[in-house]
Design a protein around this motif. Structure first.
Motif, PDB file in Angstrom:
ATOM      1  N   ASN A  44       0.842  -1.188   0.000  1.00 56.34           N
ATOM      2  CA  ASN A  44       0.000   0.000   0.000  1.00 56.34           C
ATOM      3  C   ASN A  44       0.881   1.242   0.000  1.00 56.34           C
ATOM      4  N   VAL A  45       0.319   2.325  -0.520  1.00 58.14           N
ATOM      5  CA  VAL A  45       1.008   3.604  -0.437  1.00 58.14           C
ATOM      6  C   VAL A  45       1.112   4.023   1.022  1.00 58.14           C
ATOM      7  N   SER A  46       1.949   5.015   1.274  1.00 57.92           N
ATOM      8  CA  SER A  46       2.151   5.487   2.645  1.00 57.92           C
ATOM      9  C   SER A  46       0.884   6.128   3.196  1.00 57.92           C
ATOM     10  N   LYS A  47       0.863   6.282   4.506  1.00 54.02           N
ATOM     11  CA  LYS A  47      -0.244   6.965   5.170  1.00 54.02           C
ATOM     12  C   LYS A  47       0.175   8.353   5.638  1.00 54.02           C
ATOM     13  N   ASN A  48       1.272   8.834   5.100  1.00 51.60           N
ATOM     14  CA  ASN A  48       1.759  10.171   5.446  1.00 51.60           C
ATOM     15  C   ASN A  48       0.679  11.215   5.156  1.00 51.60           C
ATOM     16  N   LYS A  49       0.411  12.066   6.139  1.00 52.69           N
ATOM     17  CA  LYS A  49      -0.707  12.994   6.026  1.00 52.69           C
ATOM     18  C   LYS A  49      -0.321  14.404   5.626  1.00 52.69           C
ATOM     19  N   THR A  50       0.958  14.732   5.636  1.00 53.74           N
ATOM     20  CA  THR A  50       1.364  16.113   5.366  1.00 53.74           C
ATOM     21  C   THR A  50       2.475  16.175   4.326  1.00 53.74           C
ATOM     22  N   LEU A  51       2.417  17.205   3.500  1.00 52.11           N
ATOM     23  CA  LEU A  51       3.435  17.390   2.481  1.00 52.11           C
ATOM     24  C   LEU A  51       4.791  17.697   3.102  1.00 52.11           C
ATOM     25  N   LYS A  52       4.798  18.369   4.251  1.00 58.07           N
ATOM     26  CA  LYS A  52       6.071  18.724   4.876  1.00 58.07           C
ATOM     27  C   LYS A  52       6.856  17.496   5.328  1.00 58.07           C
ATOM     28  N   ASP A  53       6.165  16.394   5.538  1.00 57.96           N
ATOM     29  CA  ASP A  53       6.824  15.150   5.946  1.00 57.96           C
ATOM     30  C   ASP A  53       7.001  14.164   4.781  1.00 57.96           C
ATOM     31  N   ALA A  54       6.696  14.612   3.567  1.00 59.79           N
ATOM     32  CA  ALA A  54       6.718  13.717   2.413  1.00 59.79           C
ATOM     33  C   ALA A  54       8.092  13.677   1.754  1.00 59.79           C
ATOM     34  N   LEU A  55       8.421  12.528   1.196  1.00 60.22           N
ATOM     35  CA  LEU A  55       9.597  12.378   0.351  1.00 60.22           C
ATOM     36  C   LEU A  55       9.111  12.280  -1.089  1.00 60.22           C
ATOM     37  N   ALA A 109       9.443   3.780 -13.803  1.00 63.89           N
ATOM     38  CA  ALA A 109       8.724   2.588 -13.347  1.00 63.89           C
ATOM     39  C   ALA A 109       9.058   2.275 -11.895  1.00 63.89           C
ATOM     40  N   ALA A 110      10.336   2.414 -11.537  1.00 66.73           N
ATOM     41  CA  ALA A 110      10.751   2.181 -10.154  1.00 66.73           C
ATOM     42  C   ALA A 110      10.214   3.267  -9.237  1.00 66.73           C
ATOM     43  N   ASP A 111      10.245   4.529  -9.684  1.00 69.43           N
ATOM     44  CA  ASP A 111       9.678   5.630  -8.894  1.00 69.43           C
ATOM     45  C   ASP A 111       8.246   5.298  -8.480  1.00 69.43           C
ATOM     46  N   LEU A 112       7.448   4.880  -9.442  1.00 68.23           N
ATOM     47  CA  LEU A 112       6.039   4.605  -9.173  1.00 68.23           C
ATOM     48  C   LEU A 112       5.859   3.412  -8.245  1.00 68.23           C
ATOM     49  N   CYS A 113       6.684   2.398  -8.420  1.00 65.48           N
ATOM     50  CA  CYS A 113       6.582   1.232  -7.533  1.00 65.48           C
ATOM     51  C   CYS A 113       7.047   1.555  -6.121  1.00 65.48           C
ATOM     52  N   TYR A 114       8.055   2.407  -5.999  1.00 64.09           N
ATOM     53  CA  TYR A 114       8.493   2.837  -4.671  1.00 64.09           C
ATOM     54  C   TYR A 114       7.401   3.660  -3.993  1.00 64.09           C
ATOM     55  N   LEU A 115       6.651   4.424  -4.779  1.00 68.67           N
ATOM     56  CA  LEU A 115       5.488   5.123  -4.243  1.00 68.67           C
ATOM     57  C   LEU A 115       4.430   4.121  -3.795  1.00 68.67           C
ATOM     58  N   ALA A 116       4.197   3.106  -4.610  1.00 70.91           N
ATOM     59  CA  ALA A 116       3.158   2.123  -4.300  1.00 70.91           C
ATOM     60  C   ALA A 116       3.426   1.371  -3.005  1.00 70.91           C
ATOM     61  N   CYS A 117       4.692   1.166  -2.664  1.00 72.51           N
ATOM     62  CA  CYS A 117       4.992   0.416  -1.435  1.00 72.51           C
ATOM     63  C   CYS A 117       5.415   1.332  -0.285  1.00 72.51           C
ATOM     64  N   ALA A 147      -2.524   0.183  -5.197  1.00 70.69           N
ATOM     65  CA  ALA A 147      -1.970   0.280  -3.841  1.00 70.69           C
ATOM     66  C   ALA A 147      -2.611   1.422  -3.049  1.00 70.69           C
ATOM     67  N   GLY A 148      -3.582   2.103  -3.658  1.00 66.54           N
ATOM     68  CA  GLY A 148      -4.312   3.147  -2.950  1.00 66.54           C
ATOM     69  C   GLY A 148      -3.913   4.557  -3.300  1.00 66.54           C
ATOM     70  N   GLY A 149      -3.069   4.736  -4.308  1.00 69.42           N
ATOM     71  CA  GLY A 149      -2.632   6.066  -4.702  1.00 69.42           C
ATOM     72  C   GLY A 149      -3.541   6.708  -5.733  1.00 69.42           C
ATOM     73  N   LYS A 150      -3.237   7.969  -6.067  1.00 76.88           N
ATOM     74  CA  LYS A 150      -4.008   8.723  -7.051  1.00 76.88           C
ATOM     75  C   LYS A 150      -3.079   9.233  -8.142  1.00 76.88           C
ATOM     76  N   LEU A 151      -3.660   9.474  -9.339  1.00 83.40           N
ATOM     77  CA  LEU A 151      -2.905   9.935 -10.502  1.00 83.40           C
ATOM     78  C   LEU A 151      -3.632  11.081 -11.183  1.00 83.40           C
ATOM     79  N   SER A 152      -2.859  11.918 -11.874  1.00 80.90           N
ATOM     80  CA  SER A 152      -3.436  12.892 -12.802  1.00 80.90           C
ATOM     81  C   SER A 152      -2.346  13.369 -13.743  1.00 80.90           C
TER      82      SER A 152
END
Length: 272
Positions: free
Chosen positions: A144-155, A192-200, A226-231
């Motif tokens: 699943n994608v992360s459950k991080n709730k804030t952009l300031k804590d995002a990678l 492809a790896a970027d997206l999969c690293y996001l997915a996990c 994995a629960g993520g969103k795209l645009s």
């Protein structure tokens, strides 16, 4: 195609990705830079890309002969109702320079919708997979994608433009914002790896432009399953063939995408 049918062919697609990955891994041991070809500005290719694609195309044709092909190295090109979308070696520049992140990416598309995706990250022996409606997996374990709730804590993950620098100014402006307002930015070198690293859950968000369908097709499905969103950069759905993609976990997606859409929209107004 029914879920049951997709599920029945998935193991064969995974085996094909790993077969090509094993070839890539073996060739890397004795690879020489004098075997590089130039397709365009900073666009590199080698016999490894081409042979990997030949392996994949032959196997996929035997798995589902009715499907067409959208492939990077043009070893076979024919669009049909169903189409395999293949990147035989995503991260060619990494591969050539001996940087250990490159992947095989295989997706199955039906009328513009990705219904199956497999990404095999060769150096880590990690196989990511998804079927539409069936969840996402890493080496057969749910992710699943992360459950991080804030952009300031995002990678954040991104890919630097290597040609077509017309949008470099909004891109750099966007980078500066995220440098100042997140945990940081990573340039892994294979979308492809970027997206999969996001997915996990290893990164929380990703954006890039100058993308091709084979760069993102499989990884994008894995993200959404994995629960993520795209645009795309206009908050629309033209990310598969539109050459741009925003992806993130569903919580930080809106604040993340709003920065990108605002900066690139401003650039479009300036150029009008």
């Amino acid at each position: 195609m029914e879920f049951k049918k997709l599920n029945s062919i998935l193991p064969s697609v995974i085996a094909t990705a790993k077969k090509a990955g094993n070839f890539i891994r073996t060739e890397r041991k004795n690879f020489s830079t004098d075997k590089i070809e130039i397709k365009g500005l900073n666009d590199l290719v080698s016999y490894v890309d081409k042979k990997s694609e030949e392996i994949i195309v032959a196997d996929l044709h035997s798995i589902f002969a009715e499907a067409g092909f959208i492939v990077e190295e043009n070893t076979r090109s024919e669009k049909k109702e169903y189409n395999w979308i293949v990147d035989p070696l995503d991260g060619t520049t990494n591969f050539i320079h001996g940087i250990t992140c490159y992947a095989v990416s295989i997706a199955l598309e039906h009328n513009g919708q990705i219904i199956l995706g497999v990404v095999y990250e060769v150096s880590r022996d990690e196989c990511f997979s998804a079927i539409l409606g069936g969840g996402a997996f890493l080496n057969e374990k749910p992710i699943n994608v992360s459950k991080n709730k804030t952009l300031k804590d995002a990678l954040i993950a991104t890919g630097f433009p290597i040609y077509n620098f017309d949008r470099i100014n909004p891109y750099l402006k966007t980078l500066e914002h995220f440098m100042r307002n997140t945990h940081g930015i990573r340039r892994i070198g294979a979308a492809a790896a970027d997206l999969c690293y996001l997915a996990c859950g290893r990164v929380d968000a990703f954006f890039e432009y100058n993308l091709n369908p084979w760069d993102v097709a499989a990884g994008a499905l894995i993200v959404t399953e994995a629960g993520g969103k795209l645009s795309d950069f206009n908050d629309g759905n033209n990310w598969l063939f539109g050459k741009e993609l925003i992806a993130a976990n569903s919580i930080v997606f809106e604040p993340f995408s709003s920065v990108i859409t605002a900066n690139f929209a401003q650039n479009n107004k300036t150029n009008d």
